[in-house]
Design a protein around this motif. Structure first.
Motif, PDB file in Angstrom:
ATOM      1  N   VAL A 119       0.849  -1.198   0.000  1.00  0.00           N
ATOM      2  CA  VAL A 119       0.000   0.000   0.000  1.00  0.00           C
ATOM      3  C   VAL A 119       0.883   1.246   0.000  1.00  0.00           C
ATOM      4  CG1 VAL A 119      -1.633   1.356   1.373  1.00  0.00           C
ATOM      5  CG2 VAL A 119      -2.009  -1.100   1.065  1.00  0.00           C
ATOM      6  N   ALA A 120       1.884   1.265   0.869  1.00  0.00           N
ATOM      7  CA  ALA A 120       2.765   2.431   0.973  1.00  0.00           C
ATOM      8  C   ALA A 120       3.539   2.658  -0.325  1.00  0.00           C
ATOM      9  CB  ALA A 120       3.728   2.262   2.146  1.00  0.00           C
ATOM     10  N   ALA A 121       3.996   1.577  -0.945  1.00  0.00           N
ATOM     11  CA  ALA A 121       4.766   1.701  -2.186  1.00  0.00           C
ATOM     12  C   ALA A 121       3.922   2.301  -3.311  1.00  0.00           C
ATOM     13  CB  ALA A 121       5.307   0.336  -2.608  1.00  0.00           C
ATOM     14  N   GLN A 122       2.618   2.084  -3.259  1.00  0.00           N
ATOM     15  CA  GLN A 122       1.725   2.621  -4.289  1.00  0.00           C
ATOM     16  C   GLN A 122       1.124   3.965  -3.895  1.00  0.00           C
ATOM     17  OE1 GLN A 122      -1.142  -0.448  -5.178  1.00  0.00           O
ATOM     18  NE2 GLN A 122       0.473  -1.993  -5.271  1.00  0.00           N
ATOM     19  N   GLY A 123       1.305   4.356  -2.637  1.00  0.00           N
ATOM     20  CA  GLY A 123       0.742   5.613  -2.150  1.00  0.00           C
ATOM     21  C   GLY A 123       1.668   6.778  -2.438  1.00  0.00           C
ATOM     22  N   HIS A 124       1.230   7.949  -2.054  1.00  0.00           N
ATOM     23  CA  HIS A 124       2.034   9.159  -2.233  1.00  0.00           C
ATOM     24  C   HIS A 124       1.794  10.106  -1.054  1.00  0.00           C
ATOM     25  CE1 HIS A 124      -1.934  10.202  -3.798  1.00  0.00           C
ATOM     26  NE2 HIS A 124      -1.648  11.434  -3.474  1.00  0.00           N
ATOM     27  N   SER A 125       2.789  10.927  -0.782  1.00  0.00           N
ATOM     28  CA  SER A 125       2.619  11.901   0.291  1.00  0.00           C
ATOM     29  C   SER A 125       1.591  12.947  -0.140  1.00  0.00           C
ATOM     30  CB  SER A 125       3.952  12.560   0.642  1.00  0.00           C
ATOM     31  OG  SER A 125       4.458  13.258  -0.467  1.00  0.00           O
ATOM     32  N   PHE A 126       1.003  13.626   0.846  1.00  0.00           N
ATOM     33  CA  PHE A 126      -0.007  14.634   0.539  1.00  0.00           C
ATOM     34  C   PHE A 126      -0.115  15.614   1.702  1.00  0.00           C
ATOM     35  CE2 PHE A 126      -2.139  10.984   2.453  1.00  0.00           C
ATOM     36  CZ  PHE A 126      -2.996  11.539   3.402  1.00  0.00           C
ATOM     37  N   PRO A 127      -0.542  16.854   1.394  1.00  0.00           N
ATOM     38  CA  PRO A 127      -0.729  17.817   2.471  1.00  0.00           C
ATOM     39  C   PRO A 127      -2.029  17.544   3.214  1.00  0.00           C
ATOM     40  CG  PRO A 127      -1.203  18.844   0.361  1.00  0.00           C
ATOM     41  CD  PRO A 127      -0.740  17.440   0.079  1.00  0.00           C
ATOM     42  N   MET A 128      -1.990  17.716   4.527  1.00  0.00           N
ATOM     43  CA  MET A 128      -3.196  17.572   5.347  1.00  0.00           C
ATOM     44  C   MET A 128      -3.429  18.879   6.090  1.00  0.00           C
ATOM     45  SD  MET A 128      -4.271  14.785   8.276  1.00  0.00           S
ATOM     46  CE  MET A 128      -4.707  13.532   7.087  1.00  0.00           C
ATOM     47  N   VAL A 129      -4.688  19.275   6.120  1.00  0.00           N
ATOM     48  CA  VAL A 129      -5.096  20.444   6.885  1.00  0.00           C
ATOM     49  C   VAL A 129      -6.126  19.973   7.903  1.00  0.00           C
ATOM     50  CG1 VAL A 129      -6.173  22.726   6.825  1.00  0.00           C
ATOM     51  CG2 VAL A 129      -4.746  21.968   4.900  1.00  0.00           C
ATOM     52  N   LEU A 130      -5.874  20.276   9.166  1.00  0.00           N
ATOM     53  CA  LEU A 130      -6.847  20.039  10.228  1.00  0.00           C
ATOM     54  C   LEU A 130      -7.414  21.406  10.588  1.00  0.00           C
ATOM     55  CD1 LEU A 130      -4.813  17.611  12.532  1.00  0.00           C
ATOM     56  CD2 LEU A 130      -6.394  17.028  10.682  1.00  0.00           C
ATOM     57  N   ARG A 131      -8.753  21.511  10.584  1.00  0.00           N
ATOM     58  CA  ARG A 131      -9.361  22.820  10.840  1.00  0.00           C
ATOM     59  C   ARG A 131     -10.734  22.663  11.476  1.00  0.00           C
ATOM     60  NH1 ARG A 131      -9.960  25.090   5.673  1.00  0.00           N
ATOM     61  NH2 ARG A 131      -7.802  25.738   5.770  1.00  0.00           N
ATOM     62  N   GLY A 132     -10.913  23.310  12.617  1.00  0.00           N
ATOM     63  CA  GLY A 132     -12.229  23.366  13.256  1.00  0.00           C
ATOM     64  C   GLY A 132     -12.645  22.043  13.869  1.00  0.00           C
ATOM     65  N   THR A 133     -13.850  22.042  14.414  1.00  0.00           N
ATOM     66  CA  THR A 133     -14.362  20.860  15.102  1.00  0.00           C
ATOM     67  C   THR A 133     -15.625  20.341  14.444  1.00  0.00           C
ATOM     68  OG1 THR A 133     -15.488  22.346  16.652  1.00  0.00           O
ATOM     69  CG2 THR A 133     -13.403  21.403  17.378  1.00  0.00           C
ATOM     70  N   GLY A 134     -15.915  19.105  14.760  1.00  0.00           N
ATOM     71  CA  GLY A 134     -17.147  18.448  14.344  1.00  0.00           C
ATOM     72  C   GLY A 134     -17.535  17.464  15.425  1.00  0.00           C
ATOM     73  N   THR A 135     -18.678  16.833  15.253  1.00  0.00           N
ATOM     74  CA  THR A 135     -19.137  15.856  16.240  1.00  0.00           C
ATOM     75  C   THR A 135     -19.938  14.758  15.551  1.00  0.00           C
ATOM     76  OG1 THR A 135     -20.323  15.550  18.327  1.00  0.00           O
ATOM     77  CG2 THR A 135     -21.231  17.180  16.792  1.00  0.00           C
ATOM     78  N   PHE A 136     -19.953  13.597  16.177  1.00  0.00           N
ATOM     79  CA  PHE A 136     -20.788  12.487  15.710  1.00  0.00           C
ATOM     80  C   PHE A 136     -22.067  12.386  16.545  1.00  0.00           C
ATOM     81  CE2 PHE A 136     -16.553  10.570  14.378  1.00  0.00           C
ATOM     82  CZ  PHE A 136     -16.731  10.878  13.041  1.00  0.00           C
ATOM     83  N   ARG A 137     -22.290  13.333  17.459  1.00  0.00           N
ATOM     84  CA  ARG A 137     -23.510  13.315  18.256  1.00  0.00           C
ATOM     85  C   ARG A 137     -24.710  13.545  17.353  1.00  0.00           C
ATOM     86  NH1 ARG A 137     -22.462  17.336  23.244  1.00  0.00           N
ATOM     87  NH2 ARG A 137     -21.572  18.609  21.634  1.00  0.00           N
ATOM     88  N   PRO A 138     -25.831  12.938  17.596  1.00  0.00           N
ATOM     89  CA  PRO A 138     -26.193  12.092  18.744  1.00  0.00           C
ATOM     90  C   PRO A 138     -25.881  10.607  18.543  1.00  0.00           C
ATOM     91  CG  PRO A 138     -28.144  12.455  17.420  1.00  0.00           C
ATOM     92  CD  PRO A 138     -26.999  13.213  16.748  1.00  0.00           C
ATOM     93  N   ILE A 139     -25.338  10.224  17.369  1.00  0.00           N
ATOM     94  CA  ILE A 139     -25.048   8.803  17.114  1.00  0.00           C
ATOM     95  C   ILE A 139     -23.983   8.275  18.069  1.00  0.00           C
ATOM     96  CG2 ILE A 139     -24.293   7.124  15.384  1.00  0.00           C
ATOM     97  CD1 ILE A 139     -26.883   8.465  14.561  1.00  0.00           C
ATOM     98  N   SER A 140     -22.921   9.061  18.250  1.00  0.00           N
ATOM     99  CA  SER A 140     -21.812   8.658  19.100  1.00  0.00           C
ATOM    100  C   SER A 140     -21.292   9.896  19.839  1.00  0.00           C
ATOM    101  CB  SER A 140     -20.706   8.058  18.229  1.00  0.00           C
ATOM    102  OG  SER A 140     -19.625   7.624  19.004  1.00  0.00           O
ATOM    103  N   PRO A 141     -20.991   9.774  21.134  1.00  0.00           N
ATOM    104  CA  PRO A 141     -20.557  10.927  21.928  1.00  0.00           C
ATOM    105  C   PRO A 141     -19.086  11.276  21.680  1.00  0.00           C
ATOM    106  CG  PRO A 141     -20.582   8.997  23.304  1.00  0.00           C
ATOM    107  CD  PRO A 141     -21.101   8.564  21.949  1.00  0.00           C
TER     108      PRO A 141
END
Length: 171
Positions: free
Chosen positions: A60-82
């Motif tokens: 999997v890694a040999a076929q994959g490639h690096s990529f930029p990741m951005v983490l921004r803001g919050t979210g929630t799975f409520r009410p399905i999961s706390p």
């Protein structure tokens, strides 16, 4: 049978800051789970199959490639999961493709929920602390390059530890 997981580790200093925030919200697992984006949730594997799993992840890694990741803001799975999480707002499609590649072959399995890349910051806490986590990290943002992913094993002490990293070195 060992329980494994496959994840993208969040780099320093963001990982430590998010882990400290998770602990401040009262999450009992804050010190047991490194800060990450899941590619394969906890999965039991036969110990004899671990070499096949490692070979699969190398492929999997040999076929994959690096990529930029951005983490921004919050979210929630409520009410399905706390759960409250920091959202993956950049690199989402890359995470989805990598997750599909990981969850094949010896790691093929059904998921309980649709795959949604995220970084958990509060789980198993009071509603008030879920609300606080959602508010406190609403303005959080960081950007980094994803160059690898990791195989983790769940220890008898309940702590997840990295066993091996796999560098994304495809074209």
């Amino acid at each position: 049978m060992p329980t494994i997981g496959v994840s993208i580790a969040i780099p320093s200093p963001h990982a430590e800051m998010l882990q400290a925030k998770r602990a401040s919200f009262g999450d009992p697992l804050a010190d047991s789970i490194p800060t990450h984006v899941t590619l394969l949730p906890p999965t039991e594997v036969d110990g004899d199959d671990l070499s096949d799993v490692v070979q699969h992840l190398e492929d999997v890694a040999a076929q994959g490639h690096s990529f930029p990741m951005v983490l921004r803001g919050t979210g929630t799975f409520r009410p399905i999961s706390p759960v409250v999480f920091v959202q993956v707002s950049g690199g989402l499609a890359d995470c989805e493709l990598l997750e599909k590649s990981v969850r094949r072959g010896p790691l093929k399995r059904k998921l309980d929920f649709y795959y949604h890349p995220h970084v958990t910051v509060a789980h198993h806490v009071s509603e008030d602390n879920l609300d606080r986590a959602f508010r406190d990290l609403a303005d959080f943002e960081c950007t980094f390059e994803v160059t690898d992913f990791h195989l983790y094993e769940h220890g008898a002490d309940g702590v997840w530890r990295p066993v091996r990293s796999f560098e994304l070195d495809g074209a």
